[in-house]
Design an enzyme around this catalytic site. Structure first.
Site, short mmCIF file in Angstrom:
data_model
loop_
_atom_site.label_atom_id
_atom_site.label_comp_id
_atom_site.label_asym_id
_atom_site.label_seq_id
_atom_site.Cartn_x
_atom_site.Cartn_y
_atom_site.Cartn_z
N SER A 117 0.82 -1.22 0.00
CA SER A 117 0.00 0.00 0.00
C SER A 117 0.85 1.26 0.00
O SER A 117 1.95 1.28 0.56
CB SER A 117 -0.86 -0.02 1.26
OG SER A 117 -1.46 1.22 1.46
N TYR A 141 -1.99 0.46 10.09
CA TYR A 141 -2.23 -0.28 8.85
C TYR A 141 -1.00 -0.20 7.94
O TYR A 141 -0.46 -1.22 7.48
CB TYR A 141 -3.47 0.28 8.13
CG TYR A 141 -3.59 -0.15 6.70
CD1 TYR A 141 -3.91 -1.46 6.39
CD2 TYR A 141 -3.33 0.75 5.66
CE1 TYR A 141 -3.98 -1.87 5.07
CE2 TYR A 141 -3.41 0.34 4.34
CZ TYR A 141 -3.72 -0.97 4.05
OH TYR A 141 -3.79 -1.37 2.74
N LYS A 145 1.89 -3.13 6.74
CA LYS A 145 2.24 -3.46 5.35
C LYS A 145 3.75 -3.32 5.14
O LYS A 145 4.37 -4.13 4.44
CB LYS A 145 1.48 -2.53 4.39
CG LYS A 145 -0.01 -2.82 4.34
CD LYS A 145 -0.34 -3.93 3.37
CE LYS A 145 -1.75 -4.45 3.49
NZ LYS A 145 -2.19 -5.26 2.39
N1 UFG Z 1 -13.30 10.46 2.24
C1 UFG Z 1 -14.34 11.36 2.43
N2 UFG Z 1 -15.57 10.86 2.70
C2 UFG Z 1 -15.84 9.53 2.76
C3 UFG Z 1 -14.79 8.62 2.54
C4 UFG Z 1 -13.53 9.12 2.29
O1 UFG Z 1 -14.14 12.58 2.39
O2 UFG Z 1 -17.00 9.16 3.00
C5 UFG Z 1 -11.96 10.99 1.91
C6 UFG Z 1 -10.87 10.55 2.86
O3 UFG Z 1 -10.84 11.38 4.01
C7 UFG Z 1 -9.66 10.71 1.96
C8 UFG Z 1 -10.18 10.31 0.57
O4 UFG Z 1 -11.59 10.47 0.66
O5 UFG Z 1 -9.29 12.05 1.92
C9 UFG Z 1 -9.87 8.90 0.18
O6 UFG Z 1 -10.26 8.05 1.24
P1 UFG Z 1 -10.47 6.47 1.07
O7 UFG Z 1 -10.93 5.95 2.39
O8 UFG Z 1 -11.30 6.20 -0.12
O9 UFG Z 1 -9.01 5.95 0.73
P2 UFG Z 1 -7.64 6.20 1.52
O10 UFG Z 1 -6.86 7.21 0.74
O11 UFG Z 1 -7.83 6.47 2.96
O12 UFG Z 1 -6.99 4.76 1.49
C10 UFG Z 1 -6.81 4.04 0.31
C11 UFG Z 1 -6.72 2.58 0.67
C12 UFG Z 1 -5.50 2.33 1.51
C13 UFG Z 1 -4.27 2.88 0.81
C14 UFG Z 1 -4.48 4.33 0.45
C15 UFG Z 1 -3.30 4.83 -0.32
O13 UFG Z 1 -7.89 2.18 1.39
O14 UFG Z 1 -5.35 0.96 1.67
O15 UFG Z 1 -5.65 4.46 -0.33
O16 UFG Z 1 -3.56 6.00 -1.01
F1 UFG Z 1 -3.22 2.80 1.63
#
Ligand code: UFG
Length: 329
Positions: A117, A141, A145
């Site tokens: 990741s 997390y 990894k």
């Molecule tokens: N977000 C919102 N509202 C929501 C869900 C998410 O604003 O309802 C925002 C989060 O705060 C973040 C962005 O959208 O700013 C992306 O969030 P995600 O949860 O979709 O994805 P993440 O970037 O947190 O995580 C994903 C994977 C991880 C990986 C990461 C690397 O789930 O495993 O990308 O970029 F490590």
């Protein structure tokens, strides 16, 4: 080739199973179905319900099924939950990797592709991130990894288990026929949350923070289509088969999109004016994550086909429309 896919009933795992079958491989899936869905596993794959924490089971599958290579997805994956319950993550993810490698060593299986990741990098000093960028995870997390990658490095030098770690950035979309797609419970990811809110018309979508150091104040992420991500795993297996050289590759598109830009694209694709609330920051979110994937493109020959953000969201939308309750319907 006979490939064991751990976590093959999960979102990225199930799309990789499909790609492996299309590529002519025999696939065996091991999944405990805690977060995965049996319905997501292609019927041509042989399915075992169980955990990678069960070393004997893993060893039995490797030997009985005459496995040549393993693709390891089985792990917990929620950043927020990992901050609240770190031991759950260390136990399942790190112990899972140790058990898997012990079983592989005993069964003389020497090829591993690992679902890593971008969370291994933490807060970037410089963008885009290359595989040489410093790794300082800011949540358990990402830390698990990175530890799993380190364990792989030493089992390569000690036992000759060759491995490729694929560091994903943000993944979205569904299979082209929308038969499989993203279904987490609870759903925490941006793209499905926007689209589920559009489908339900419940106005419940929240953006987590608009005071980040980015052009519009919302987080910037780099999105890859799940079908392209799945292809990279097959290329990684071919590479290891030919080159017997352990490597780490970033998988991203090199384009960053802010959360507001993703919402705008979803409004365009769905034709629905999706209402949203601007909420507080979610703990553990770095401002921006954008990948430099030149290494995967050059060495693996990885060429993402679906790199237009509207197309990625349209693909995810098709799955939501055909599966409004996920795999339950
Ligand atoms: N977000 C919102 N509202 C929501 C869900 C998410 O604003 O309802 C925002 C989060 O705060 C973040 C962005 O959208 O700013 C992306 O969030 P995600 O949860 O979709 O994805 P993440 O970037 O947190 O995580 C994903 C994977 C991880 C990986 C990461 C690397 O789930 O495993 O990308 O970029 F490590």
């Amino acid at each position: 080739m006979r490939v064991l896919v751990t976590g093959g009933a999960g979102y990225i795992g199930s799309h990789t199973v499909l790609k492996l079958i299309e590529d002519g491989n025999e696939v065996v899936v091991l999944d405990n179905l805690v977060t995965g869905h049996k319905e997501a596993v292609n019927p041509q794959a042989k399915f075992y319900e169980g955990s990678v924490l069960d070393t004997n089971l893993v060893y039995d599958i490797l030997t009985k099924e005459k496995i040549d290579a393993v693709i390891h997805f089985a792990a917990y994956l929620l950043v927020g939950e990992s901050v609240e319950q770190p031991l759950k993550y260390y136990h399942n993810n790190v112990t899972g990797m140790i058990n898997l490698l012990e079983a592989m060593q005993k069964a003389n299986v020497k090829t591993l592709v690992f679902s890593s990741s971008a969370a291994t990098y933490g807060v970037p000093e410089k963008l885009p991130l290359t595989e040489k960028s410093p790794t300082n995870p800011i949540n358990p997390y990402g830390e698990t990894k990175l530890m799993m990658e380190k364990i792989m490095r030493w089992t390569d030098s000690a036992y000759g288990i060759k491995s490729i770690a694929l560091r994903y950035f943000n993944v979205a979309g569904a299979s082209l026929d929308a038969s499989i797609g993203e279904d987490h419970a609870p759903e925490t990811h941006l793209v499905p949350n926007i689209l589920l809110s559009a489908e339900k018309g419940d106005g419940k979508f929240t953006i987590f923070g608009d005071d980040y150091n980015t052009p519009d104040g919302t987080n910037v992420r780099d999105y890859v289509h799940v079908v392209d991500l799945a292809s990279a795993h097959v290329l990684a297996l071919h590479y290891l088969g030919k080159n017997r050289q352990s490597e780490i590759f970033n998988l991203g598109s090199a384009h960053g999109f802010s959360n507001l830009e993703i919402l705008k694209s979803a409004i365009k694709v769905t034709g629905i004016d999706i209402p949203y609330t601007m909420g507080p920051r979610r703990p553990g979110d770095p401002d921006s994550l954008v990948a430099d994937s030149t290494k995967a493109r050059t060495i693996l020959g990885w060429k993402p086909k679906y790199d237009n953000i509207d197309d990625i969201i349209a693909s995810a939308w098709k799955f939501v429309q055909t599966h409004p309750h996920g795999y339950q319907n």
